[in-house]
Design an enzyme around this catalytic site. Structure first.
Site, PDB file in Angstrom:
ATOM      1  CD  GLU A 171      -2.816   0.745   2.617  1.00  0.00           C
ATOM      2  OE1 GLU A 171      -3.774   1.523   2.802  1.00  0.00           O
ATOM      3  OE2 GLU A 171      -2.559  -0.204   3.385  1.00  0.00           O
ATOM      4  CE  LYS A 209      -7.543   1.528   3.192  1.00  0.00           C
ATOM      5  NZ  LYS A 209      -6.351   1.592   4.072  1.00  0.00           N
ATOM      6  CB  CYS A 257      -5.189  -1.955   3.755  1.00  0.00           C
ATOM      7  SG  CYS A 257      -4.497  -2.325   5.388  1.00  0.00           S
TER       8      CYS A 257
END
Length: 292
Positions: free
Chosen positions: A43, A115, A152
């Site tokens: 990430e 994200k 994530c």
């Protein structure tokens, strides 16, 4: 196509964008030499998942879509003939975003995802949020497949992988930056199992604060016709150390499995799921940090 090989680049970040770019390009060259079809970074590799509290510094770290950094990985993908999933802190309309771009083996950008589920209880509250989940066809040297992405904390919401499955994903790429232990790894196992697809997750190794390696790959195949009982869907789990780990996804087998098994979208009853789109949040789940 028999399989797709994904290189999980479990690397320690450097302290500048240029150093991360150079180290990342070297890792992609090594992944290509190992026979990878796709190289995937953890990430926000561009800044080593560093999120300054100072807004000016945060914006300074964010990069444009036409930056040297992305251009270098675009060229590398074409030169090496592999797909590259590169992560970065991207300039956004209102705030920088935690973003992944996938270049195919020709150097074409086929997917950019930011994200959706930012960790607003922590440092990510200063970041912009993605608006949707996307699926695209990816051309690799081993053949074409449908890929999606989540990052994530997205993993902790079953809806993320479910939406990607419904949009046609066969493999989900998951850049990561957190401690990967039995419970978080179990979430990924569950996402692969319930959606009958592959999941490739790349974490930072031990040495990056709050990270511990344990990048994983699951193929989602719980039952095989020539085997009795169920099987572990785990293809690979890395240790804590820095390294490049090659996960071999049996894509043809995954496709055959999806034609007959009972999970994913085979027996869903979405007409019963209206409450899933209700935005009401009641106690004990109300959090002051949640964005309006």
């Amino acid at each position: 196509m028999n399989s797709i090989k994904v290189a999980l680049l479990q690397l320690l970040p450097e302290d500048t964008l240029k150093k991360n770019m150079d180290k990342g390009l070297a890792a992609c060259r090594q992944a290509a030499a190992m026979g990878a079809d796709i190289a995937l970074f953890p990430e926000m590799w561009s800044c080593g998942y560093n999120i300054p509290s100072d807004n000016a510094e945060l914006c300074r770290l964010a990069i444009d879509s036409d930056s040297e950094y992305l251009g270098a990985f675009r060229l590398a993908a074409a030169e090496l003939g592999i797909a590259i999933g590169v992560t970065y802190l991207a300039k956004g309309e209102n705030a920088p975003t935690n973003t992944l771009t996938v270049f195919d083996r020709h150097g074409e950008s086929v997917l950019t995802y930011s994200k959706v589920h930012t960790c607003d209880f922590g440092d990510e509250r200063v970041l912009g949020q993605g608006e949707d989940f996307y699926v695209s066809e990816l051309d690799t040297k081993s053949g074409k497949l449908m890929i999606g992405a989540m990052i994530c904390y997205d993993r902790e919401f079953p809806e993320s992988a479910r939406l990607l499955m419904l949009k046609g994903a066969e493999l989900i790429l998951v850049p990561n930056a957190c401690p990967m232990e039995i419970n978080r790894i179990s979430q990924l196992r569950a996402r692969a199992f319930e959606n009958m697809l592959g999941i490739a997750t790349v974490n930072y190794p031990y040495g990056k604060p709050d990270c511990n390696g344990h990048s994983t790959a699951f193929d989602g195949i719980v039952y095989r016709a020539d085997e009795s009982g169920s099987r572990d869907t785990l293809i690979l789990e890395a240790g804590e150390r820095e390294g490049i780990y090659l996960a071999d996804f049996p894509i043809d087998d995954i496709r055959e499995y999806r034609k007959t098994e009972v999970h994913a979208n085979a027996f869903r009853r979405p007409e019963k799921y209206g409450l899933l789109t209700d935005c009401t949040v009641n106690e004990p789940f109300i959090r002051k940090e949640k964005r309006k």
